[in-house]
Motif scaffolding. Structure first.
Motif, PDB file in Angstrom:
ATOM      1  N   PHE A   6       0.822  -1.208   0.000  1.00 48.55           N
ATOM      2  CA  PHE A   6       0.000   0.000   0.000  1.00 48.55           C
ATOM      3  C   PHE A   6       0.857   1.259   0.000  1.00 48.55           C
ATOM      4  N   THR A   7       0.403   2.243  -0.762  1.00 48.15           N
ATOM      5  CA  THR A   7       0.876   3.606  -0.595  1.00 48.15           C
ATOM      6  C   THR A   7      -0.188   4.366   0.193  1.00 48.15           C
ATOM      7  N   ALA A   8       0.129   5.598   0.585  1.00 48.73           N
ATOM      8  CA  ALA A   8      -0.883   6.411   1.280  1.00 48.73           C
ATOM      9  C   ALA A   8      -2.098   6.615   0.387  1.00 48.73           C
ATOM     10  N   GLU A   9      -1.864   6.818  -0.919  1.00 49.88           N
ATOM     11  CA  GLU A   9      -2.982   7.013  -1.853  1.00 49.88           C
ATOM     12  C   GLU A   9      -3.842   5.754  -1.945  1.00 49.88           C
ATOM     13  N   ASP A  10      -3.204   4.583  -1.886  1.00 50.95           N
ATOM     14  CA  ASP A  10      -3.978   3.337  -1.952  1.00 50.95           C
ATOM     15  C   ASP A  10      -4.887   3.190  -0.735  1.00 50.95           C
TER      16      ASP A  10
END
Length: 329
Positions: A6-10
């Protein structure tokens, strides 16, 4: 192990699908017919589908979908209805078809049958044969179970919402499958194969299925990575919902003032509008024609009870504040 990076956007883009998808459920059903888990309930389900007609319909699809459910992505695009899904299947690019057939025959362990080779060669007869097989298998494997699949989906969403309220998003995601855990920003989920998924900022779309008992399945789709996982209540334990406007024992509900005011079907449309359904979904849920579903939605819109917005090629209907207040006890 399935690892989702995960990224923060995800994390900001984690969301649930609108509902079960016909071709996704068909692929899962084909896989389930080849498995031996799920307990006595699913054993009875398999026996109920062990008829010559169903076996003949499913045989071509078994060449494409292994028991772990990880069939080719072009075969099960998320869609609102069967026809829309098949249109997407027919529009699959040669690159996608080659890549996915290579995957299921190498990593998936499926034999490279004549059908698969002809599909890879874009043989029109092979693709027509595949579409006929899908249409032949769909009624028994998905169509008759659709009300219960929808109930299972809604039940799971209600449960996940409660878990998220109490334990946050990370807790809800870790609770999707037993044994899942976080390592930093990576969610590790026990699975039958080693898979690393990187949504890349596009987010994660969650889709519970009441007829799947295997590990979560993840794949890239245009709207983000789709994660399919077993719903909290499996199909054999689900009773189909009572028809809208009817009592549980099947008698016409005499104490429904909303049905008395709007009519039973129109009241059902208003109640379903909390899901923001498309016109096609309304028609399928209520067993009415598209024209009738559209007319009921139009009447409710004129009364200020629903709003209608276009979403791509689909039209979605949602309740207004007035509609919510009308249904409030």
């Amino acid at each position: 192990m399935l690892r989702i990076h995960f990224t923060a956007e995800d994390l900001l883009g984690v969301r649930f699908a609108d509902g079960p998808a016909p071709l996704v459920e068909l692929g899962l059903a084909v896989a389930m017919l080849q498995r031996h888990d799920g307990g006595p309930g699913f054993a009875r389900w398999r026996r109920s589908l062990s008829t010559p007609r169903t076996r003949a319909a499913v045989a071509p699809l078994r060449q494409l979908v292994p028991p772990d459910g990880a069939g080719p992505l072009f075969l099960d695009p998320p869609s609102d209805d069967l026809d829309q899904g098949l249109e997407a299947v027919r529009g699959s690019t040669t690159t996608l078809v080659h890549r996915e057939l290579t995957r299921v025959t190498t990593k998936g362990g499926l034999p490279a049958t004549t059908l698969l080779r002809r599909l890879a060669d874009q043989d029109r007869d092979a693709w027509r044969y595949l579409e006929r097989a899908v249409r032949a298998a769909y009624p028994d494997l998905v169509g008759t179970a659709w009300p219960r699949l929808r109930t299972g989906f809604d039940t799971d969403l209600a449960w996940r919402a409660r878990v998220q309220r109490e334990h946050g998003l990370r807790g809800m995601l870790a609770g999707l499958h037993p044994g899942s855990r976080w390592r930093g920003s990576v969610l590790e989920i026990p699975a039958e194969r080693e898979v690393d998924v990187r949504p890349g900022g596009a987010g994660l779309v969650l889709m519970p299925s009441a007829q799947w008992t295997g590990g979560p399945l993840a794949g890239p789709y245009p709207l983000g990575t789709l994660l399919v996982y077993p719903a909290v209540t499996p199909l054999p334990l689900l009773a189909g919902p009572a028809p809208h406007g009817r009592a549980q024992d099947g008698r016409e509900a005499q104490d429904d003032p909303i049905a008395a005011l709007l009519g039973r079907t129109r009241a059902a449309v208003l109640r379903l509008a909390d899901r923001e359904p498309t016109t096609s979904q309304l028609a399928a849920e209520l067993g009415i024609s598209l024209a009738s579903a559209s007319e009921h939605a139009r009447a409710l819109r004129r009364a200020g009870l629903v709003t209608t917005v276009r979403s791509g090629r689909a039209v979605r209907h949602s309740r207004t504040g007035l509609g919510h207040r009308l249904l409030s006890p």
